[in-house]
Scaffold this active site. Sequence first.
Site, PDB file in Angstrom:
ATOM      1  N   TYR A  88      -7.711   7.533   4.921  1.00  0.00           N
ATOM      2  CA  TYR A  88      -7.311   6.198   4.357  1.00  0.00           C
ATOM      3  C   TYR A  88      -8.033   5.702   3.173  1.00  0.00           C
ATOM      4  CZ  TYR A  88      -6.555   0.985   4.461  1.00  0.00           C
ATOM      5  OH  TYR A  88      -5.952  -0.259   3.862  1.00  0.00           O
ATOM      6  N   THR A  95      -4.032  -8.625  11.314  1.00  0.00           N
ATOM      7  CA  THR A  95      -2.908  -7.798  11.524  1.00  0.00           C
ATOM      8  C   THR A  95      -2.565  -6.970  12.381  1.00  0.00           C
ATOM      9  OG1 THR A  95      -3.668  -6.395   9.723  1.00  0.00           O
ATOM     10  CG2 THR A  95      -2.630  -8.320   9.004  1.00  0.00           C
ATOM     11  N   LYS A 120      -6.128   5.251  -0.700  1.00  0.00           N
ATOM     12  CA  LYS A 120      -6.224   3.991  -1.395  1.00  0.00           C
ATOM     13  C   LYS A 120      -6.901   4.240  -2.686  1.00  0.00           C
ATOM     14  CE  LYS A 120      -3.789   1.475   1.302  1.00  0.00           C
ATOM     15  NZ  LYS A 120      -2.687   0.837   1.102  1.00  0.00           N
TER      16      LYS A 120
END
Length: 252
Positions: free
Chosen positions: A154, A191, A158
């Site tokens: 990740y 989220t 990014k």
Amino acid sequence: MKYAVITGASKGLGEAIAKRLIQEQIAVVSVSRFENEEIKKLAWEKGLFYQHYSCNLALEEEVQEVFMEIAHCIFQKNPTEILLFNNAGVIEPIDMVGHLDQTPVIRNIQINLIAPILITNLFLSKAQLTETLVQVINVTSGAAVRSIEGWSVYCSSKAGLNMFTQTAALEQAELNSNHKIIAFSPGVMDTKMQETIRSSTKDAFKDLEQFKEYKEKDLLLKPDIVANALIEFLLSGNLESGKVYQINDLLK
């Protein structure tokens, strides 16, 4: 008229962005595996153009086919401006290097990095033949600039997205183009991604307890607050192409 294309629009930040844009009388094209009926209903009530496209962003050929269709649909309407939100993202796999499974590694890079590159490339290519202004918003993360154990893939995807944003902006400036491309780091939001993080294990993710604490102490940002700050900033016309913006800068 202004149009917005939003990946990952069915939930979380993407959903909040779509709803705010509709309130601003901006037409919305949502892209996700499943359609959000609330967004559809809201656009219908406002009398705005709305279209949903189902797309698996992990599949390169599907991305190319779907977004060629989206671009054709929008550009033939001669829009004044297109806002392109590369918002969809996945955090998995959460695990230490040496224990990573190949399939989720590839899926992460495809969704977080390759899809935004392909989509941005397509829209900027189409825009060269028109008077339409394109503004690209790549949703990034603080993990792009900070190493986090268990998040190697990740963090890397990014970080790559940030560099792509900065390089593409540099190229557009060299071309004396009015198109702009920025990255936006939304902070730690409440989220489904946070649920995924909290469901991991201590062995895979050393900072697990810290992220559980964010939820327990109600320290997670609400997606609508983040979306409102982002849209208000975009509509102000003050964005600097190539810059990586942090949510805290916009909430001041």
